[in-house]
Scaffold this motif. Structure first.
Motif, short mmCIF file in Angstrom:
data_model
loop_
_atom_site.label_atom_id
_atom_site.label_comp_id
_atom_site.label_asym_id
_atom_site.label_seq_id
_atom_site.Cartn_x
_atom_site.Cartn_y
_atom_site.Cartn_z
N GLY A 157 74.42 28.95 40.01
CA GLY A 157 74.98 28.21 38.88
C GLY A 157 73.92 27.59 37.99
O GLY A 157 74.02 27.64 36.77
N ASN A 196 73.14 28.51 34.10
CA ASN A 196 73.15 27.40 33.14
C ASN A 196 71.95 27.48 32.21
O ASN A 196 72.09 27.42 30.98
N ILE A 235 77.15 35.02 37.24
CA ILE A 235 77.97 34.09 38.02
C ILE A 235 79.27 34.76 38.46
O ILE A 235 79.72 34.56 39.58
N LEU A 279 80.63 35.37 42.24
CA LEU A 279 81.95 34.94 42.71
C LEU A 279 82.70 36.08 43.39
O LEU A 279 83.36 35.87 44.42
N ILE A 322 82.97 27.86 44.80
CA ILE A 322 82.85 26.48 44.29
C ILE A 322 81.41 26.12 43.93
O ILE A 322 81.14 25.59 42.86
N TYR A 323 80.48 26.41 44.83
CA TYR A 323 79.09 25.97 44.64
C TYR A 323 78.45 26.43 43.33
O TYR A 323 77.72 25.65 42.72
N PRO A 324 78.67 27.67 42.88
CA PRO A 324 78.04 28.04 41.60
C PRO A 324 78.47 27.15 40.43
O PRO A 324 77.67 26.84 39.56
N TRP A 325 79.72 26.74 40.44
CA TRP A 325 80.20 25.86 39.35
C TRP A 325 79.57 24.47 39.48
O TRP A 325 79.22 23.84 38.47
N PHE A 340 76.18 24.91 38.13
CA PHE A 340 76.21 25.04 36.67
C PHE A 340 76.25 23.66 36.02
O PHE A 340 75.50 23.38 35.09
N ILE A 341 77.09 22.78 36.54
CA ILE A 341 77.19 21.42 36.00
C ILE A 341 75.92 20.63 36.30
O ILE A 341 75.40 19.92 35.44
#
Length: 159
Positions: free
Chosen positions: A62, A66, A80, A84, A113-116, A119-120
């Motif tokens: 993520g 980004n 990404i 997934l 979940i972890y990639p998002w 990303f944040i």
């Protein structure tokens, strides 16, 4: 140039080998296959270490995507989604139906979940757009408007 913020034990997760390869290819470089090169890894890990490693891989995915997007590389979004599908959905399904393993299913679920989260998390750091590397921590708090501003600025960078 390696991105010091990505790698095993680094603050933004592990994805350094894929990151340098991706940036070499995007820069017009080439990667050669050498069958003579051999690397040996001791892959035996306890369950807690496996969970931590896969968490770092997902977060690293993520954060890498980004910085690519913020550098104007919107085509990188496929990375990404590939993650997934391959390490999330496929891992979960094989854990459920092929291996009947709750551990494999657990790993797959959290790869959705972890990639998002990564990303944040990447928005907390500045990006040197030409080199596509993180440079420094920006702020401790990220607001939705900051995320929106970053994405708008990266779109303008393309022009």
């Amino acid at each position: 140039e390696f991105d010091e913020f990505l790698g095993a034990g680094a603050v933004l997760g592990a994805w350094e080998d894929r990151d340098i390869g991706y940036r070499i290819l995007c820069g017009g470089g080439h990667i050669l296959y050498s069958p003579e090169a051999v690397v040996y890894h001791d892959h035996w890990r306890e369950w807690a270490e496996v969970k931590t490693a896969f968490k770092n891989y997902g977060i690293g995915t993520g954060t890498a995507v980004n910085k690519y997007i913020r550098s104007g590389d919107w085509g990188s979004i496929h990375l990404i989604f590939g993650w997934l599908v391959q390490l999330g959905i496929r891992q979960m399904l094989s854990g459920l139906f092929k291996w009947r393993s709750w551990e494999k299913t657990y790993i797959g679920f959290f790869q959705l979940i972890y990639p998002w989260a990564g990303f944040i998390k990447g928005f907390k750091y500045s990006v040197e757009r030409k080199k596509k590397v993180y440079t420094q921590k920006k702020t401790n708090r990220i607001t939705p408007s900051q995320i929106s501003d970053e994405l708008v600025n990266s779109k303008n960078y393309l022009k």
